[in-house]
Design a protein around this motif. Structure first.
Motif, PDB file in Angstrom:
ATOM      1  N   ASN A 246       0.800  -1.221   0.000  1.00 40.06           N
ATOM      2  CA  ASN A 246       0.000   0.000   0.000  1.00 40.06           C
ATOM      3  C   ASN A 246       0.837   1.278   0.000  1.00 40.06           C
ATOM      4  O   ASN A 246       0.288   2.376   0.107  1.00 40.06           O
ATOM      5  N   ALA A 247       2.145   1.135  -0.117  1.00 36.99           N
ATOM      6  CA  ALA A 247       3.016   2.310  -0.122  1.00 36.99           C
ATOM      7  C   ALA A 247       2.920   3.033  -1.462  1.00 36.99           C
ATOM      8  O   ALA A 247       2.908   2.414  -2.516  1.00 36.99           O
ATOM      9  N   GLY A 248       2.865   4.358  -1.407  1.00 41.22           N
ATOM     10  CA  GLY A 248       2.777   5.158  -2.623  1.00 41.22           C
ATOM     11  C   GLY A 248       4.052   5.890  -2.960  1.00 41.22           C
ATOM     12  O   GLY A 248       4.117   6.592  -3.970  1.00 41.22           O
ATOM     13  N   SER A 249       5.084   5.741  -2.114  1.00 39.65           N
ATOM     14  CA  SER A 249       6.363   6.409  -2.348  1.00 39.65           C
ATOM     15  C   SER A 249       7.414   5.757  -1.465  1.00 39.65           C
ATOM     16  O   SER A 249       7.090   4.992  -0.547  1.00 39.65           O
ATOM     17  N   MET A 250       8.679   6.081  -1.717  1.00 45.88           N
ATOM     18  CA  MET A 250       9.728   5.549  -0.863  1.00 45.88           C
ATOM     19  C   MET A 250       9.626   6.115   0.544  1.00 45.88           C
ATOM     20  O   MET A 250       9.935   5.441   1.522  1.00 45.88           O
ATOM     21  N   GLN A 251       9.158   7.346   0.660  1.00 52.85           N
ATOM     22  CA  GLN A 251       8.994   7.938   1.983  1.00 52.85           C
ATOM     23  C   GLN A 251       7.975   7.146   2.807  1.00 52.85           C
ATOM     24  O   GLN A 251       8.171   6.906   4.003  1.00 52.85           O
ATOM     25  N   GLU A 252       6.890   6.721   2.169  1.00 54.08           N
ATOM     26  CA  GLU A 252       5.897   5.905   2.867  1.00 54.08           C
ATOM     27  C   GLU A 252       6.451   4.513   3.168  1.00 54.08           C
ATOM     28  O   GLU A 252       6.199   3.955   4.237  1.00 54.08           O
ATOM     29  N   ALA A 253       7.202   3.965   2.234  1.00 56.01           N
ATOM     30  CA  ALA A 253       7.770   2.633   2.436  1.00 56.01           C
ATOM     31  C   ALA A 253       8.753   2.611   3.591  1.00 56.01           C
ATOM     32  O   ALA A 253       8.903   1.601   4.278  1.00 56.01           O
ATOM     33  N   LEU A 254       9.431   3.741   3.820  1.00 60.64           N
ATOM     34  CA  LEU A 254      10.449   3.833   4.870  1.00 60.64           C
ATOM     35  C   LEU A 254       9.927   4.627   6.076  1.00 60.64           C
ATOM     36  O   LEU A 254      10.669   5.368   6.709  1.00 60.64           O
ATOM     37  N   TYR A 255       8.642   4.434   6.391  1.00 65.11           N
ATOM     38  CA  TYR A 255       8.025   5.159   7.494  1.00 65.11           C
ATOM     39  C   TYR A 255       8.779   4.966   8.810  1.00 65.11           C
ATOM     40  O   TYR A 255       8.739   5.809   9.704  1.00 65.11           O
ATOM     41  N   PHE A 256       9.473   3.841   8.944  1.00 64.83           N
ATOM     42  CA  PHE A 256      10.134   3.495  10.207  1.00 64.83           C
ATOM     43  C   PHE A 256      11.496   4.163  10.371  1.00 64.83           C
ATOM     44  O   PHE A 256      12.187   3.943  11.352  1.00 64.83           O
ATOM     45  N   VAL A 257      11.898   5.005   9.409  1.00 61.65           N
ATOM     46  CA  VAL A 257      13.202   5.674   9.463  1.00 61.65           C
ATOM     47  C   VAL A 257      12.999   7.188   9.485  1.00 61.65           C
ATOM     48  O   VAL A 257      12.591   7.777   8.486  1.00 61.65           O
ATOM     49  N   PRO A 258      13.280   7.852  10.603  1.00 56.80           N
ATOM     50  CA  PRO A 258      13.026   9.296  10.698  1.00 56.80           C
ATOM     51  C   PRO A 258      13.873  10.121   9.733  1.00 56.80           C
ATOM     52  O   PRO A 258      13.419  11.152   9.249  1.00 56.80           O
ATOM     53  N   GLU A 259      15.086   9.696   9.438  1.00 53.12           N
ATOM     54  CA  GLU A 259      15.972  10.456   8.548  1.00 53.12           C
ATOM     55  C   GLU A 259      15.980   9.874   7.135  1.00 53.12           C
ATOM     56  O   GLU A 259      17.002   9.882   6.452  1.00 53.12           O
ATOM     57  N   ARG A 260      14.825   9.381   6.706  1.00 56.27           N
ATOM     58  CA  ARG A 260      14.758   8.674   5.428  1.00 56.27           C
ATOM     59  C   ARG A 260      15.168   9.540   4.229  1.00 56.27           C
ATOM     60  O   ARG A 260      15.844   9.062   3.321  1.00 56.27           O
ATOM     61  N   ASP A 261      14.764  10.809   4.206  1.00 56.22           N
ATOM     62  CA  ASP A 261      15.105  11.662   3.061  1.00 56.22           C
ATOM     63  C   ASP A 261      16.617  11.832   2.929  1.00 56.22           C
ATOM     64  O   ASP A 261      17.171  11.780   1.820  1.00 56.22           O
ATOM     65  N   THR A 262      17.279  12.020   4.054  1.00 56.97           N
ATOM     66  CA  THR A 262      18.738  12.166   4.049  1.00 56.97           C
ATOM     67  C   THR A 262      19.405  10.872   3.600  1.00 56.97           C
ATOM     68  O   THR A 262      20.350  10.889   2.795  1.00 56.97           O
ATOM     69  N   ILE A 263      18.910   9.748   4.109  1.00 58.84           N
ATOM     70  CA  ILE A 263      19.503   8.458   3.761  1.00 58.84           C
ATOM     71  C   ILE A 263      19.287   8.131   2.289  1.00 58.84           C
ATOM     72  O   ILE A 263      20.194   7.628   1.616  1.00 58.84           O
ATOM     73  N   ILE A 264      18.101   8.422   1.765  1.00 51.57           N
ATOM     74  CA  ILE A 264      17.835   8.190   0.346  1.00 51.57           C
ATOM     75  C   ILE A 264      18.820   8.979  -0.508  1.00 51.57           C
ATOM     76  O   ILE A 264      19.379   8.457  -1.488  1.00 51.57           O
ATOM     77  N   LYS A 265      19.069  10.215  -0.146  1.00 56.81           N
ATOM     78  CA  LYS A 265      20.024  11.046  -0.888  1.00 56.81           C
ATOM     79  C   LYS A 265      21.427  10.448  -0.835  1.00 56.81           C
ATOM     80  O   LYS A 265      22.140  10.396  -1.850  1.00 56.81           O
ATOM     81  N   LEU A 266      21.830   9.977   0.326  1.00 58.73           N
ATOM     82  CA  LEU A 266      23.163   9.385   0.479  1.00 58.73           C
ATOM     83  C   LEU A 266      23.296   8.084  -0.315  1.00 58.73           C
ATOM     84  O   LEU A 266      24.331   7.827  -0.935  1.00 58.73           O
ATOM     85  N   VAL A 267      22.261   7.249  -0.303  1.00 60.75           N
ATOM     86  CA  VAL A 267      22.302   5.997  -1.058  1.00 60.75           C
ATOM     87  C   VAL A 267      22.370   6.289  -2.558  1.00 60.75           C
ATOM     88  O   VAL A 267      23.094   5.614  -3.299  1.00 60.75           O
ATOM     89  N   ASN A 268      21.643   7.311  -3.012  1.00 60.37           N
ATOM     90  CA  ASN A 268      21.723   7.708  -4.425  1.00 60.37           C
ATOM     91  C   ASN A 268      23.159   8.083  -4.802  1.00 60.37           C
ATOM     92  O   ASN A 268      23.657   7.706  -5.877  1.00 60.37           O
ATOM     93  N   GLN A 269      23.827   8.811  -3.915  1.00 53.10           N
ATOM     94  CA  GLN A 269      25.213   9.211  -4.174  1.00 53.10           C
ATOM     95  C   GLN A 269      26.124   7.991  -4.224  1.00 53.10           C
ATOM     96  O   GLN A 269      26.978   7.866  -5.112  1.00 53.10           O
ATOM     97  N   ARG A 270      25.957   7.097  -3.274  1.00 53.52           N
ATOM     98  CA  ARG A 270      26.790   5.897  -3.213  1.00 53.52           C
ATOM     99  C   ARG A 270      26.590   5.029  -4.454  1.00 53.52           C
ATOM    100  O   ARG A 270      27.555   4.538  -5.047  1.00 53.52           O
ATOM    101  N   GLN A 271      25.340   4.873  -4.857  1.00 51.62           N
ATOM    102  CA  GLN A 271      25.045   4.080  -6.044  1.00 51.62           C
ATOM    103  C   GLN A 271      25.667   4.681  -7.304  1.00 51.62           C
ATOM    104  O   GLN A 271      26.217   3.965  -8.143  1.00 51.62           O
TER     105      GLN A 271
END
Length: 332
Positions: A246-271
């Motif tokens: 039922n998730a409509g975005s990565m932010q919803e999928a990662l509801y359990f991570v408060p710093e999800r936006d920052t982590i998503i940005k860092l993972v994009n850089q690493r990738q």
């Protein structure tokens, strides 16, 4: 029943077989292929949509946040313009060079990277910007079988992924036929196949009932952030991550991570860093592509180690608790 089927004309038998496959396909579009315990290194093969990297990054961030102790290593080796069929149109790059062929680099990838699991997404380029033809379809099937057999011989597992939805009119029904054939291999060859084409197509059709001008890809091919999320969602669902239904975005999928936006940005850089380094190291045959892809594996490892430490720092911040009880350890 058997006598009734045998009494049908050949054309009727073919039609009945097609109907049966479609019915099975519609009722079993999402198969489950949980990641095996020994799997650590996962290699993604594909064309420019895979090379864009967003859906691979989405899968990376979800798996490594949900299962931090697994330490999955996801390597994106998508290459723009690449086919699995080995064919190319005469006007490609104004006739200067042909589309790259996966098989020219596949053995190097398998030998040097030694992946545990390969996810391969081909089909968009294999239509070579032309309507469906039986000859191109045959080349596509032969190329996919050759890829499948090579990966299996290497000792790795492989999951095939149907091409993303195509929103133009150049290819005609080629994407549907390519996708349906891949899905049929679940039943005829016992392959692991994840279908992203049909779910994306249905999503697009449903959205257009309310918004006729809605698009997932402005150019009919390259999906934006929403399209890449749909791709990663279907892949993750098929890998057993049912909570994303039922998730409509990565932010919803990662509801359990408060710093999800920052982590998503860092993972994009690493990738992005690792993709450039591995593509350069392993080599590819496409003149004139991104001359900035010159970072060494050593430099990439050093730079991404810093990013990984930052991700670990933000991941360890206690997550919000929407359920009133402690989250299980693998969720933090």
């Amino acid at each position: 029943m058997k006598n009734w089927l045998c009494s049908r004309k050949p054309a009727e038998k073919v039609l009945l077989l097609i109907v049966a496959i479609v019915v099975v396909h519609l009722n079993c579009s999402c198969q489950s292929y949980p990641i095996l315990k020994h799997v650590k290194r996962i290699v993604f093969l594909g064309d420019s949509i895979t090379c864009q990297g967003q859906y691979v990054s989405n899968i990376d961030v979800f798996l490594n946040l949900k299962y931090p102790y697994k330490q999955y290593e996801l390597i994106n080796l998508g290459l723009p313009g690449e086919t699995v069929s080995g064919i190319s149109e005469p006007r490609q790059a104004a006739g200067k060079f042909a589309r790259p062929d996966l098989h020219a680099r596949l053995q190097r990838i398998l030998t040097q990277l030694k992946p545990d699991l390969v996810l391969a997404c081909y089909g968009m380029n294999d239509g070579i910007d032309q309507p469906f033809s039986e000859e191109r379809f045959q080349k596509f099937k032969e190329g996919i079988v050759r890829l499948h057999d090579a990966v299996k011989r290497s000792g790795a597992s492989i999951i095939h992924v149907t091409p993303p939805v195509y929103d133009g009119d150049v290819y005609g029904n080629a994407p549907d036929i390519f996708s349906d054939w891949l899905v049929s291999q679940r039943y005829t060859a016992e392959w692991d196949v994840i279908d992203i084409y049909r779910p994306m197509k249905k999503y697009l059709e449903d959205k257009r009932k309310k918004e006729p001008a809605y698009v997932l890809a402005k150019d009919a091919i390259y999906p934006g952030e929403e399209g890449h999320f749909l791709i990663s969602k279907e892949i993750l669902l098929s890998l057993g991550q049912k909570e994303l239904a039922n998730a409509g975005s990565m932010q919803e999928a990662l509801y359990f991570v408060p710093e999800r936006d920052t982590i998503i940005k860092l993972v994009n850089q690493r990738q992005a860093i690792l993709k450039d380094a591995w593509l350069t190291y392993l080599g590819f045959n496409k003149p004139g592509i991104n001359k900035g892809w010159s970072i060494t594996i050593k430099d990439a490892t050093s730079r991404t180690a810093v990013i990984s430490r930052q991700i670990t720092h933000f991941r360890q911040i206690p997550p919000p608790n929407p359920f009133g009880h402690a989250l299980v350890p693998h969720m933090i």
